[in-house]
Design a protein around this motif. Sequence first.
Motif, PDB file in Angstrom:
ATOM      1  N   ARG A 133      12.573   2.857  -3.428  1.00 12.18           N
ATOM      2  CA  ARG A 133      12.721   3.126  -4.859  1.00 12.18           C
ATOM      3  C   ARG A 133      12.224   4.536  -5.114  1.00 12.18           C
TER       4      ARG A 133
ATOM      5  N   VAL B 132      10.798  -6.410  -0.215  1.00 15.34           N
ATOM      6  CA  VAL B 132      10.923  -5.423  -1.276  1.00 15.34           C
ATOM      7  C   VAL B 132      11.551  -6.029  -2.521  1.00 15.34           C
ATOM      8  N   ARG B 133      12.423  -7.008  -2.306  1.00 19.88           N
ATOM      9  CA  ARG B 133      13.177  -7.585  -3.431  1.00 19.88           C
ATOM     10  C   ARG B 133      13.615  -8.986  -3.028  1.00 19.88           C
ATOM     11  N   GLY B 134      13.622  -9.889  -3.957  1.00 19.12           N
ATOM     12  CA  GLY B 134      14.078 -11.241  -3.672  1.00 19.12           C
ATOM     13  C   GLY B 134      13.016 -12.092  -3.007  1.00 19.12           C
ATOM     14  N   ALA B 149       8.683 -10.380  -3.462  1.00 13.06           N
ATOM     15  CA  ALA B 149       8.564  -8.922  -3.476  1.00 13.06           C
ATOM     16  C   ALA B 149       7.104  -8.509  -3.373  1.00 13.06           C
ATOM     17  N   GLU B 169      19.454 -14.999  -5.077  1.00 13.95           N
ATOM     18  CA  GLU B 169      19.725 -13.561  -5.117  1.00 13.95           C
ATOM     19  C   GLU B 169      19.583 -12.962  -3.725  1.00 13.95           C
ATOM     20  N   CYS B 171      18.020 -10.718  -0.833  1.00 17.95           N
ATOM     21  CA  CYS B 171      16.641 -10.435  -0.457  1.00 17.95           C
ATOM     22  C   CYS B 171      16.620  -9.196   0.445  1.00 17.95           C
ATOM     23  N   GLU B 172      15.706  -8.303   0.123  1.00 16.34           N
ATOM     24  CA  GLU B 172      15.665  -7.007   0.809  1.00 16.34           C
ATOM     25  C   GLU B 172      14.325  -6.886   1.519  1.00 16.34           C
TER      26      GLU B 172
END
Lengths: 182, 182
Positions: A133, B132-134, B149, B169, B171-172
């Motif tokens: 980010r 990082v995400r999800g 996250a 969703e 996932c990162e």
Amino acid sequence: MSLDIGAHLKAVRQMYGLSQRELAKRAGVTNGLISLIEQNRVSPSVSSLKKVLDGVPMALADFFTLDLERQSQVFFPKEELSNIGAGSVALRLVGGNLAKRSMSILHEIYAPGADTGEEMLTHAGEEGGVVVRGRVELSVGGETRILGAGDAYYFRSTLPHRFRNVGREECEIVSASAPPTF
Amino acid sequence: MSLDIGAHLKAVRQMYGLSQRELAKRAGVTNGLISLIEQNRVSPSVSSLKKVLDGVPMALADFFTLDLERQSQVFFPKEELSNIGAGSVALRLVGGNLAKRSMSILHEIYAPGADTGEEMLTHAGEEGGVVVRGRVELSVGGETRILGAGDAYYFRSTLPHRFRNVGREECEIVSASAPPTF
DNA sequence: CTGGACTGTTTAATATTCTCAACATCATGA
DNA sequence: TCATGATGTTGAGAATATTAAACAGTCCAG
């Protein structure tokens, strides 16, 4: 690195089963010199040390790299990540309490304007990461680039390097370095 | 390795933007010595070379390992990341074209429902990462947890493990493994 | 036990590195 | 133009690495 060249050389020589004289002959130096070096009574010149190692044979780099000496938690909720951040750079270390790791994995957050400093960073090993980010300006060995979300980097940490958040928003990076720097 | 210590040292010194005198002062040697070394008019003793490099600072091993000619790629725009994803797991490898790496750094994106498979993964080395995400369900050596996250993990890769996106969703994850698995 | 062949160590002479101080050059600015 | 402060280079001498040769110990064959 011990810089106990003497013990180091002795170990290498014995690993190859060579006597001081035998190694000396192959290397084109005298046995006395090898004796003195192994006792740390002299600090050999690089050229002599190279000659000696050529007799083994072993590269200088390998000689100095050679390390003669060398379960646990798996999950790390974000609250449990060791916070080792300083100033405007928040660093969260994964597995900080683990006795022995072969890597440091960091979750880094750079505040706007954050900077690792004018004095370039350098250390042994390699490091790489992915920008998750924001945007960061990365300088490595004289080259400078701006990386955004999804961009990545990888370099030998011996190259002088510097991270700087030149944007107006936070910048988030997940990085790894081996061997561990933290 | 060239063993052109002189040019090598000069390059290192200039990489740091130091003058001979400045480096000499930090290293505790004279500027003259540095001049002579850089001209290859002497072959420095290991102890002197160490002193000089301590002034940079740089380890002897790194000095001899450093390859000045072949400076490999450092920056990897996201388009240039090797896409080695399979199925519903997109894997982007950082530095895939680098000859020798000590780590694999991956930018992983798991589609909803994505799964590394019922057959648990096992291999040598260690791995860790940050979500990082999800959200992802991670099983390691019999234990299973759901990470969101900011959460992270680190384990020896010999433990059987499995990643599964149990959410709705993407996932990162940014992960690293040493030695490199890719 | 004696001699020889091996081991690593030591000493004195020699060769090299390293320091100190002076020198030459280039740039900046009064 | 002259001074100032920076740069890298050089020469003579001090300090250190390296050689050559002798020393001491161990092990094994004769």
